[in-house]
Design a protein around this motif. Structure first.
Motif, PDB file in Angstrom:
ATOM      1  N   CYS A  79       0.811  -1.229   0.000  1.00 16.17           N
ATOM      2  CA  CYS A  79       0.000   0.000   0.000  1.00 16.17           C
ATOM      3  C   CYS A  79       0.843   1.278   0.000  1.00 16.17           C
ATOM      4  N   ASP A  80       2.164   1.135  -0.032  1.00 15.67           N
ATOM      5  CA  ASP A  80       3.044   2.308  -0.120  1.00 15.67           C
ATOM      6  C   ASP A  80       3.118   3.152   1.156  1.00 15.67           C
ATOM      7  N   ARG A  81       2.503   2.695   2.226  1.00  9.52           N
ATOM      8  CA  ARG A  81       2.591   3.463   3.464  1.00  9.52           C
ATOM      9  C   ARG A  81       4.063   3.557   3.893  1.00  9.52           C
ATOM     10  N   THR A  82       4.478   4.778   4.240  1.00 10.08           N
ATOM     11  CA  THR A  82       5.872   4.973   4.642  1.00 10.08           C
ATOM     12  C   THR A  82       5.990   4.896   6.153  1.00 10.08           C
ATOM     13  N   SER A  83       7.038   4.227   6.619  1.00 10.78           N
ATOM     14  CA  SER A  83       7.325   4.275   8.051  1.00 10.78           C
ATOM     15  C   SER A  83       8.812   4.528   8.246  1.00 10.78           C
ATOM     16  N   LYS A  84       9.151   4.839   9.500  1.00 11.66           N
ATOM     17  CA  LYS A  84      10.523   5.235   9.810  1.00 11.66           C
ATOM     18  C   LYS A  84      11.150   4.211  10.749  1.00 11.66           C
ATOM     19  N   LEU A  85      12.357   3.824  10.430  1.00 11.09           N
ATOM     20  CA  LEU A  85      13.104   2.955  11.331  1.00 11.09           C
ATOM     21  C   LEU A  85      14.164   3.796  12.032  1.00 11.09           C
ATOM     22  N   THR A  86      14.246   3.642  13.330  1.00 12.34           N
ATOM     23  CA  THR A  86      15.220   4.430  14.081  1.00 12.34           C
ATOM     24  C   THR A  86      16.630   3.898  13.870  1.00 12.34           C
ATOM     25  N   VAL A  87      17.499   4.774  13.374  1.00 10.88           N
ATOM     26  CA  VAL A  87      18.915   4.416  13.213  1.00 10.88           C
ATOM     27  C   VAL A  87      19.707   5.006  14.384  1.00 10.88           C
ATOM     28  N   HIS A  88      19.464   6.285  14.675  1.00  8.55           N
ATOM     29  CA  HIS A  88      20.052   6.937  15.854  1.00  8.55           C
ATOM     30  C   HIS A  88      18.960   7.738  16.542  1.00  8.55           C
ATOM     31  N   GLU A  89      18.972   7.711  17.851  1.00 15.35           N
ATOM     32  CA  GLU A  89      17.944   8.412  18.601  1.00 15.35           C
ATOM     33  C   GLU A  89      18.613   9.379  19.565  1.00 15.35           C
ATOM     34  N   ARG A  90      18.283  10.655  19.450  1.00 15.94           N
ATOM     35  CA  ARG A  90      18.826  11.699  20.328  1.00 15.94           C
ATOM     36  C   ARG A  90      20.304  11.470  20.620  1.00 15.94           C
ATOM     37  N   THR A  91      21.065  11.465  19.567  1.00 17.15           N
ATOM     38  CA  THR A  91      22.498  11.210  19.682  1.00 17.15           C
ATOM     39  C   THR A  91      23.251  12.524  19.496  1.00 17.15           C
ATOM     40  N   PRO A  92      24.199  12.823  20.393  1.00 16.48           N
ATOM     41  CA  PRO A  92      24.934  14.086  20.262  1.00 16.48           C
ATOM     42  C   PRO A  92      25.602  14.207  18.893  1.00 16.48           C
ATOM     43  N   VAL A  93      25.438  15.369  18.270  1.00 11.37           N
ATOM     44  CA  VAL A  93      26.037  15.610  16.948  1.00 11.37           C
ATOM     45  C   VAL A  93      27.531  15.323  16.985  1.00 11.37           C
ATOM     46  N   SER A  94      28.144  15.726  18.103  1.00  6.37           N
ATOM     47  CA  SER A  94      29.608  15.597  18.209  1.00  6.37           C
ATOM     48  C   SER A  94      30.069  14.139  18.162  1.00  6.37           C
ATOM     49  N   SER A  95      29.162  13.196  18.415  1.00  3.56           N
ATOM     50  CA  SER A  95      29.604  11.797  18.440  1.00  3.56           C
ATOM     51  C   SER A  95      29.555  11.146  17.065  1.00  3.56           C
ATOM     52  N   PHE A  96      29.069  11.890  16.051  1.00  5.15           N
ATOM     53  CA  PHE A  96      29.020  11.312  14.701  1.00  5.15           C
ATOM     54  C   PHE A  96      30.333  11.543  13.972  1.00  5.15           C
ATOM     55  N   ASP A  97      30.744  10.552  13.240  1.00  2.11           N
ATOM     56  CA  ASP A  97      31.832  10.717  12.284  1.00  2.11           C
ATOM     57  C   ASP A  97      31.276  11.630  11.169  1.00  2.11           C
ATOM     58  N   PRO A  98      31.979  12.740  10.852  1.00  2.00           N
ATOM     59  CA  PRO A  98      31.448  13.679   9.840  1.00  2.00           C
ATOM     60  C   PRO A  98      31.121  13.003   8.507  1.00  2.00           C
ATOM     61  N   ALA A  99      31.924  12.029   8.112  1.00  2.00           N
ATOM     62  CA  ALA A  99      31.666  11.344   6.835  1.00  2.00           C
ATOM     63  C   ALA A  99      30.353  10.566   6.921  1.00  2.00           C
ATOM     64  N   GLU A 100      30.098   9.977   8.088  1.00  2.00           N
ATOM     65  CA  GLU A 100      28.861   9.221   8.278  1.00  2.00           C
ATOM     66  C   GLU A 100      27.662  10.175   8.199  1.00  2.00           C
ATOM     67  N   LEU A 101      27.811  11.327   8.835  1.00  2.00           N
ATOM     68  CA  LEU A 101      26.733  12.316   8.836  1.00  2.00           C
ATOM     69  C   LEU A 101      26.446  12.809   7.413  1.00  2.00           C
ATOM     70  N   ASP A 102      27.523  13.065   6.659  1.00  2.00           N
ATOM     71  CA  ASP A 102      27.350  13.447   5.252  1.00  2.00           C
ATOM     72  C   ASP A 102      26.589  12.360   4.504  1.00  2.00           C
ATOM     73  N   GLY A 103      26.936  11.117   4.799  1.00  2.00           N
ATOM     74  CA  GLY A 103      26.287   9.983   4.138  1.00  2.00           C
ATOM     75  C   GLY A 103      24.791   9.945   4.407  1.00  2.00           C
ATOM     76  N   TYR A 104      24.391  10.265   5.649  1.00  2.25           N
ATOM     77  CA  TYR A 104      22.953  10.303   5.966  1.00  2.25           C
ATOM     78  C   TYR A 104      22.259  11.409   5.174  1.00  2.25           C
ATOM     79  N   HIS A 105      22.910  12.565   5.104  1.00  2.00           N
ATOM     80  CA  HIS A 105      22.294  13.672   4.373  1.00  2.00           C
ATOM     81  C   HIS A 105      22.220  13.381   2.874  1.00  2.00           C
ATOM     82  N   ALA A 106      23.205  12.657   2.357  1.00  2.00           N
ATOM     83  CA  ALA A 106      23.265  12.397   0.913  1.00  2.00           C
ATOM     84  C   ALA A 106      22.569  11.091   0.520  1.00  2.00           C
ATOM     85  N   ASN A 107      21.964  10.377   1.503  1.00  2.00           N
ATOM     86  CA  ASN A 107      21.356   9.070   1.227  1.00  2.00           C
ATOM     87  C   ASN A 107      22.341   8.129   0.525  1.00  2.00           C
ATOM     88  N   ASP A 108      23.534   8.080   1.049  1.00  2.00           N
ATOM     89  CA  ASP A 108      24.590   7.255   0.456  1.00  2.00           C
ATOM     90  C   ASP A 108      24.145   5.781   0.399  1.00  2.00           C
TER      91      ASP A 108
END
Ligand SMILES: [Zn+2]
Length: 185
Positions: free
Chosen positions: A60-89
């Motif tokens: 039925c095409d209903r969209t749902s969200k799976l939690t990958v990270h929950e309330r995680t401090p920005v500083s704890s992300f590897d910048p490349a990983e964060l870029d990857g999330y934004h770019a849908n790598d």
């Protein structure tokens, strides 16, 4: 008589597409969802980030969200990983679709038809026994018994009779292993 095993070229397991997710839809009760091309959603709240992977019901095409990270401090992300999330790598999508995410979000991965086994052309005149190394280019969980039966065109019974393996034949694995094929009757 025991001669040392003859080694052939490795077998290679490759992912051919992303696995489906066995996840019950709250609307239509279908039990299959897909990540499609793979899209993340990132939400910032002060210095904390939520990251979700979006999936959609195949019926039925209903969209749902799976939690990958929950309330995680920005500083704890590897910048490349964060870029990857934004770019849908796509590689990041593939690597996040793992058993850990599945457990946390209560789904299982359905790998049916999402992988292939590349074997070198069959050996014909080799002396037995033959030793084969299986290499996983992607971590697809498979039962060695099933993989070997497919690769050699043997029945499961023959596999159990003729194969010596350094890992349990019936337990799914996604890391490389080696097995030896003994001579048939
Ligand atoms: Zn649905």
């Amino acid at each position: 008589m025991s001669s040392p095993p003859h080694t052939v070229l490795p077998w290679i397991v490759r992912r051919t597409r992303l696995p489906l997710l066995s996840l019950r839809c709250v609307d239509c009760r279908s039990e299959s969802a897909t990540t499609g091309e793979g899209r993340f959603r990132v939400n910032a709240n002060r210095k904390l980030l939520d990251v979700w992977l979006l999936v959609r019901c195949v019926s039925c095409d209903r969209t749902s969200k799976l939690t990958v990270h929950e309330r995680t401090p920005v500083s704890s992300f590897d910048p490349a990983e964060l870029d990857g999330y934004h770019a849908n790598d796509p590689e990041l999508v593939a690597s996040r679709l793992d058993p850990l995410l599945a457990r946390r979000n209560r789904f299982t991965l359905d790998w049916k038809g999402a992988w292939r086994l590349d074997t070198p052309s069959a050996w014909l005149d080799e002396a037995w026994p033959v030793q084969v190394e299986v290499v996983f280019e992607n971590p697809v969980p498979l039962r060695p018994e099933r993989l070997i039966a497919q690769g050699l065109g043997l029945s499961r019974n023959e596999v159990l009779r003729r194969i010596k393996c350094d890992v349990p034949l019936r337990r799914p694995t996604s890391s490389g292993f080696t097995f030896t094929v003994m001579a048939g009757d």
